[in-house]
Every structure is written in C-alpha cells, then in structure tokens.
Motif scaffolding. Structure first.
Motif, PDB file in Angstrom:
ATOM      1  N   ILE A  19     131.510 -48.649 -23.706  1.00 56.95           N
ATOM      2  CA  ILE A  19     132.406 -50.017 -22.557  1.00 56.95           C
ATOM      3  C   ILE A  19     132.451 -51.032 -23.107  1.00 56.95           C
ATOM      4  O   ILE A  19     133.795 -51.817 -23.157  1.00 56.95           O
ATOM      5  N   ILE A  20     131.301 -51.868 -22.518  1.00 55.42           N
ATOM      6  CA  ILE A  20     131.394 -53.136 -22.491  1.00 55.42           C
ATOM      7  C   ILE A  20     131.717 -53.608 -23.976  1.00 55.42           C
ATOM      8  O   ILE A  20     132.646 -54.363 -24.905  1.00 55.42           O
ATOM      9  N   GLY A  38     134.327 -47.446 -14.102  1.00 57.97           N
ATOM     10  CA  GLY A  38     134.446 -48.817 -15.691  1.00 57.97           C
ATOM     11  C   GLY A  38     133.783 -49.724 -15.150  1.00 57.97           C
ATOM     12  O   GLY A  38     134.248 -50.545 -14.894  1.00 57.97           O
ATOM     13  N   TRP A  39     134.393 -50.399 -16.280  1.00 56.90           N
ATOM     14  CA  TRP A  39     134.571 -52.255 -16.529  1.00 56.90           C
ATOM     15  C   TRP A  39     136.420 -52.047 -16.856  1.00 56.90           C
ATOM     16  O   TRP A  39     136.783 -51.615 -17.518  1.00 56.90           O
ATOM     17  N   SER A  57     138.470 -43.375 -21.688  1.00 56.35           N
ATOM     18  CA  SER A  57     139.580 -43.747 -21.991  1.00 56.35           C
ATOM     19  C   SER A  57     139.915 -45.215 -21.702  1.00 56.35           C
ATOM     20  O   SER A  57     139.211 -46.137 -21.091  1.00 56.35           O
ATOM     21  N   LEU A  58     140.618 -45.789 -21.787  1.00 55.90           N
ATOM     22  CA  LEU A  58     141.203 -47.155 -22.000  1.00 55.90           C
ATOM     23  C   LEU A  58     142.909 -47.032 -21.594  1.00 55.90           C
ATOM     24  O   LEU A  58     143.605 -46.949 -22.741  1.00 55.90           O
ATOM     25  N   LEU A  59     143.132 -47.787 -20.435  1.00 60.69           N
ATOM     26  CA  LEU A  59     144.337 -48.473 -20.290  1.00 60.69           C
ATOM     27  C   LEU A  59     144.343 -50.089 -20.882  1.00 60.69           C
ATOM     28  O   LEU A  59     143.431 -50.439 -19.972  1.00 60.69           O
ATOM     29  N   CYS A 102     138.656 -49.873 -19.092  1.00 62.91           N
ATOM     30  CA  CYS A 102     138.362 -48.694 -19.572  1.00 62.91           C
ATOM     31  C   CYS A 102     137.113 -47.759 -18.775  1.00 62.91           C
ATOM     32  O   CYS A 102     136.426 -48.579 -18.322  1.00 62.91           O
ATOM     33  N   TYR A 103     137.021 -46.297 -19.000  1.00 55.31           N
ATOM     34  CA  TYR A 103     136.738 -46.179 -18.111  1.00 55.31           C
ATOM     35  C   TYR A 103     135.727 -44.290 -18.266  1.00 55.31           C
ATOM     36  O   TYR A 103     136.549 -44.311 -19.355  1.00 55.31           O
TER      37      TYR A 103
END
Length: 404
Positions: A163-164, A131-132, A72-74, A149-150
C-alpha cells in the motif's frame, strides 16, 4: 460485490481522457509505463495488476482493484470550489466512506499535503477496511488529488508495504523525477548535511548528502523488494522488476542531484580538454572506470532479502554489485543531461548500463534510441564492450527513468 455507494461519485467536470489512458495502460505494459493524467498533471507508477473497477464519466473519480494482491485504490479529484485545501478534501472523502483517519500534515514538492492512516466500515459490507491515504494540491490546476489505498483489516499488516509503495509512486509535476516520494519525504525529512568525497579520474570530488539519505534509500529498496516478491511467479515478473528499479532510480536521482552537479563541476574542464568535440564521452569513461574499481560486495544470496546497495553507500565505496554500480552511473549521467538506461538480466544474473552516445560499440535499441553498453564490474573494460556470452539482446530488460 460493490464496495462504494454510487452516490459518492458526483460529476465535477468533463475530463474523460484519463479513462482511455488507464485502459491503454493496463492492456499494454510494453514498457510498464506509469499511469498518467495529462489534464491534471499527475502520474502513478502503481504495482502490476491494478484494473478499473468503477469510475465516473467525468473522469474525477476512480476505484481500482489489484488482480494479484487484495488491495484497492480510490482516486478522487476535488476542484477548489468543492474543497478549500488538502485536509478538507481528504476529510470529506473519508467521512463519505464512514471512515476514521489519523491525519498528519507535511510539505512535499513545496506544497502543503496530507498523509493519513484510516479505517472504514462501508454500509452493506461486513468487512472493515484499513489503509493509507494522501491528499495533495495539483500545481497550477486549482484542484486536489485524494488517494486511498486499502485492504481488509485482517490483511493490512501483511500488505502495508504494498500500500505504501503504491502511494509513494505518486508524481504531481514534471519535476518529480528529482524529488523523493511523499512517504519517504515524510519519514526522512531534510536533515543535517554530511560531507563526502570520491576520487574520480585522479580528481578529488567533494559533495554532501543529507545525514539520512542512505537510510532513506535503503528503506525504499526494501519497500520495493517486498512488493517485487509478490510477482516472483507472476507472468508480469519482468514488468515488476522494471518498476522496482524505476522506484529506486527516482528516489536516488533526487538524493544524488548535488553529487551529480559537483562531479560535473569538478571534471567537465578535464573532459573538455581530453575530448573537445564531446566532453560527455570522456565523462562517461571516467565514471565507468571509477565504479569498476570499487570494492565488490554482495551480502545476501537469498531470494527473501534484497542485496542491492543503496546508491549513497555505493558512491562512498562501501561495497556494491553490478546493479547498484550500473544504476549509480545511470543516475549521475542522467542528472547531467545524458540519456541513460539500466539493463538487467535474469538469465545472466547481471546488470549493465547504457548511455545514448554516438560512438562505436555494442548497443541495444530501446524506444528508437541506441544505448552503448557499459560493464561496471570488470576492471578496465571500455564502454561498448560486453562479454560475448551475454550478448543476446532479448535477455536484457531495459529500465528507463520516469520522465513525466
């Protein structure tokens, strides 16, 4: 399953433009364009498959999920009246999610930013997430962008590179094409310069690179190849290939900027004497001939590892293949102001480059521009000539650089 408490999303403005662009982006993929917010001036060249899960009508908060990979991406924007700096914006976001972060500070694009690993345990959800994240000021906008992003913690090690890669695709202004990504800037900061030279058109060209440029480019190549492997059997494999080369192009453009300028300075007068009407036609010929006589090298035949030679090593003639040579010339000419395009083909297992020059020869039209094809692995082949067995236009995938 709802991951975020809706109370997290609080209206902060009236930007509804981004939502339309996101939907358009995820529905089209014709040229795998990056996700762009024209109001706040940033973009993300995310891997294929992200879709909107939640958003606020004000356009200040979004959550995406990926259909192909459980990530997922916030995305959250804070105006300066709600956060004093990048760290405050990031801390506020993580705390609202009951998370813990290990914050590192860096300067990227000449502004103070934050990178951080984090974990969070969301109320009402049994899973723990890892995540990062990144937090950056948006130039000229009096605002901060926070990205998280996690994935579920049990998946983090397997998906850390995905994620990176997602976060490293961030651009925050129109000059981002000539800047390393935020992660590579953090991992490979400016270092000692090393001098290098190349013999192009019987002229010795002298330039210099950062000591770690080659390693940084190899890191990006391996990072993006790890993402590309997720799409080997996916219907979006073609778009994933385009993103892979775009990411390498972006990082290489930044690290070869001085080399491009030094080549131009060393060769332009010669090119002007030999072609007064259009010196850049001759510049392209000299660069093409230079790479055609480079030592050929292809280390890996396995689909499990990339065999792409980073462009600093290619420049130094340390061995290269068709795609690294073609991308090298594309980057150098694009840095000099020419419009270039990389062409790759799964059917032909080959790559060439195209340059937008008004001279006769084999061309492929991309977005209303005709690109003259240039073969980099056969010695003595002039621009505009291509093997007839590789002449089916539909078998070539165009890759254009990111131009915000």
């Amino acid at each position: 399953m709802k991951i975020f408490d809706r109370s997290f999303f609080k209206p902060r403005g009236t930007s509804a433009c981004l939502f339309f662009l996101i939907i358009q982006f995820f529905a089209s993929f014709v040229f795998a364009e990056p996700l762009t917010d024209p109001d706040f001036g940033y973009s993300l060249d995310v891997p294929e498959g992200f879709q909107v899960a939640e958003y606020t009508p004000d356009g200040m908060s979004y959550r995406f999920y990926n259909q192909n990979v459980p990530v997922s991406l916030l995305l959250k924007i804070y105006l300066k009246d709600t956060a004093s700096d990048s760290e405050a914006a990031f801390t506020r976001t993580v705390e609202r999610l009951n998370g813990k972060a290990d914050i590192d500070r860096l300067t990227w694009r000449n502004v103070p930013c934050v990178l951080s690993s984090f974990t969070m345990q969301i109320p009402g959800n049994q899973s723990e997430f890892e995540g990062w994240g990144a937090s950056v000021p948006l130039p000229g906008k009096d605002a901060f962008l926070v990205l998280l992003c996690y994935t579920e913690k049990e998946n983090f090690q397997a998906l850390a590179q995905f994620i990176i890669s997602t976060l490293n695709s961030l651009c925050i202004d129109k000059g981002s094409l000539a800047s390393p990504g935020i992660f590579t800037c953090y991992a490979f900061p400016a270092s000692q310069k090393i001098k290098k030279s190349a013999d192009i058109g019987n002229t010795a060209v002298y330039t210099e690179f950062d000591r770690d440029d080659s390693e940084a480019l190899q890191f990006v190549t391996e990072l993006e190849f790890s993402v590309l492997k997720f799409y080997a059997e996916n219907e979006k494999w073609k778009e994933a290939w385009m993103r892979y080369y775009r990411a390498i192009w972006r990082e290489s453009s930044a690290r070869l900027k001085k080399a491009s300028n030094d080549i131009y300075s060393a060769l332009y007068n010669q090119c002007k004497r030999e072609n007064p009407e259009n010196p850049m036609i001759r510049m392209n010929e000299l660069l093409l001939e230079w790479v055609q006589y480079m030592p050929y090298k292809r280390d890996n035949q396995s689909a499990a590892a990339t065999d792409f030679t980073d462009l600093v090593s290619t420049f130094c003639s340390e061995g290269s293949d068709c795609d690294s040579r073609s991308l090298l010339v594309s980057v150098l000419l694009q840095n000099m102001g020419l419009d270039t395009c990389l062409f790759i083909s799964r059917e032909y297992s080959h790559a060439v480059y195209g340059v937008n020059l008004a001279i006769p020869g084999a061309k492929i039209r991309v977005e209303d521009n005709d690109y003259l094809l240039c073969e980099t692995t056969a010695k003595g082949i002039q621009p505009g000539l291509i093997d007839q067995t590789q002449s089916v236009t539909e078998n070539w995938i165009p890759v254009l650089p990111r131009m915000e």
